[in-house]
Design a protein around this motif. Sequence first.
Motif, PDB file in Angstrom:
ATOM      1  N   GLU A   1       0.876  -1.235   0.031  1.00  0.00           N
ATOM      2  CA  GLU A   1       0.010   0.155  -0.110  1.00  0.00           C
ATOM      3  C   GLU A   1       0.969   1.361   0.037  1.00  0.00           C
ATOM      4  O   GLU A   1       1.920   1.305   0.458  1.00  0.00           O
TER       5      GLU A   1
ATOM      6  N   GLU B   1     -12.041   1.825  -5.907  1.00  0.00           N
ATOM      7  CA  GLU B   1     -11.557   0.220  -5.586  1.00  0.00           C
ATOM      8  C   GLU B   1     -10.284   0.169  -5.324  1.00  0.00           C
ATOM      9  O   GLU B   1      -9.324   1.282  -5.263  1.00  0.00           O
ATOM     10  N   ASP B   2      -9.756  -0.990  -4.704  1.00  0.00           N
ATOM     11  CA  ASP B   2      -8.450  -1.077  -4.229  1.00  0.00           C
ATOM     12  C   ASP B   2      -7.606  -1.219  -5.586  1.00  0.00           C
ATOM     13  O   ASP B   2      -7.892  -1.663  -6.193  1.00  0.00           O
TER      14      ASP B   2
ATOM     15  N   ASP C   1     -13.650  -0.607  -2.398  1.00  0.00           N
ATOM     16  CA  ASP C   1     -12.628  -0.175  -1.134  1.00  0.00           C
ATOM     17  C   ASP C   1     -13.465   0.744  -0.311  1.00  0.00           C
ATOM     18  O   ASP C   1     -13.824   2.047  -0.483  1.00  0.00           O
TER      19      ASP C   1
ATOM     20  N   ARG D   1     -12.471   1.261   2.920  1.00  0.00           N
ATOM     21  CA  ARG D   1     -11.852   1.393   4.191  1.00  0.00           C
ATOM     22  C   ARG D   1     -11.598   3.063   4.730  1.00  0.00           C
ATOM     23  O   ARG D   1     -11.428   3.073   5.825  1.00  0.00           O
TER      24      ARG D   1
ATOM     25  N   GLN E   1     -15.519  -6.666  -0.763  1.00  0.00           N
ATOM     26  CA  GLN E   1     -15.418  -5.362  -0.335  1.00  0.00           C
ATOM     27  C   GLN E   1     -14.238  -5.367   0.774  1.00  0.00           C
ATOM     28  O   GLN E   1     -14.338  -6.187   1.669  1.00  0.00           O
TER      29      GLN E   1
ATOM     30  N   ASP F   1      -7.086  -4.488   8.335  1.00  0.00           N
ATOM     31  CA  ASP F   1      -8.083  -4.495   6.999  1.00  0.00           C
ATOM     32  C   ASP F   1      -8.844  -5.828   6.777  1.00  0.00           C
ATOM     33  O   ASP F   1      -8.371  -7.068   7.206  1.00  0.00           O
TER      34      ASP F   1
ATOM     35  N   CYS G   1     -11.697  -8.388   4.348  1.00  0.00           N
ATOM     36  CA  CYS G   1     -12.343  -8.466   3.101  1.00  0.00           C
ATOM     37  C   CYS G   1     -13.738  -9.095   3.488  1.00  0.00           C
ATOM     38  O   CYS G   1     -13.678 -10.307   3.993  1.00  0.00           O
TER      39      CYS G   1
ATOM     40  N   ARG H   1      -6.895 -10.964   0.873  1.00  0.00           N
ATOM     41  CA  ARG H   1      -8.045 -10.507  -0.268  1.00  0.00           C
ATOM     42  C   ARG H   1      -8.080 -11.720  -1.266  1.00  0.00           C
ATOM     43  O   ARG H   1      -9.227 -11.630  -2.254  1.00  0.00           O
TER      44      ARG H   1
END
Length: 402
Positions: free
Chosen positions: A49, A128-129, A136, A138, A157, A171, A173, A211
């Motif tokens: 990230e 979106e990620d 996404d 978050r 998501q 995090d 999913c 994910r």
Amino acid sequence: SSSREGTGCTVRNSAAPRRVGVPSAHVMAPPTRDDIYRTMESALARSLEGILRLPEGVLLANRDTRGRWGEAGAYYAYCIRCGTWLTLDVAQSHEACGGSWWDDRLHKAAATWAPQLEKMAAHVRQGEDPYFGLLDLRAAPPSERCSLPALSLGRRQLVRMSFPRLGEPLDVCIDVPESTAAAGGGATLSDAERQPLRILLYFHGHGEDYRLGPKSVPGLAVVSANCPRSVGGKRCFWFQEGAGGAWERHEHAKLRKCDAMLEAMAAVLDASTAALVALDWPGGIDAQVCIMGVSMGGHAALEFARSAPGRVRCLAVAAGYYQEPEMEELLKSIASIPLLLAHRTGDRCCPFGNIQRLHRLRLALPATPAAVTDSWFEEGIRHGPTDEELQDVIRWVLAQSR
């Protein structure tokens, strides 16, 4: 400073590269083009990230695999304007350094990944990620009905939850199956929609991306959290903490239970369940959860079920392990939970003998009508299930939760 003809860069003559957030006792030389290539390949492979937030002229250029400059595995960026090494967090806000140095060779090396980074940026622009194109959420605010953002039917998501004891957020999913009820217009409900929506809590293995866990199927939502690398300064392996070497050698006596992670995952399950309830699934939500784990996650699945057996409908462990001195106490706690153990006899990462002993002890327990015990033991050295075997486990989970 002076210009070097033909190189496309201006080089400082005397000053060594500066370091921001990097211990001054360690000298990091300027990066090479090969450093840029290797570091970017590593970062993209690990779905790092923050890459898209690096300012122009700040290049990802090193991964400290041995912990020479700080945390092992940490990534560092290099500013080709001022010749400064930066931690990844600091690098993302390093926009106005005022440096006049520029190295076209390093800049061109980093530009090799421009097409891939643009595809990632397009995902971000769509909410979106960047790596997997998942919805996404978050940074989204919580919904009015629960502590998580409002989920969507038929989507995988991402959400983020904060836990002060962990030192960093988790995090998660959440993959929700589609529902014909959402279409309205008196659409006919499927058999899966008439039944309570079941939840599979999945614990990933070491090196596995959360994910990429199992996908939802009709009537089954999947919740998969990301296990942090460390908790409170100690290496974390879901619900075990301690030295990485001890974990790799299965020296469980040198590891401690990570209660903070157990508490966090119980809260993840609570919050995820509440968010799924808010979707108003036609058949409601199953009050109990199905648990599944692979490898390191197999141990986590067993430990979670031991800590909260009343919440667990069934339990599937693939290529897992458990500390032998505590096996009898574990089995007492999960005696009434249907259990599947899948393992290959030549597995060298998680030796078969450990799970074989767990299986034998389970079979020696007094018979309980609800306590189904299935074992899928096969020859071979592969560690972990194939995609087809993973789907077989999902089918087993669904059969136990009917």
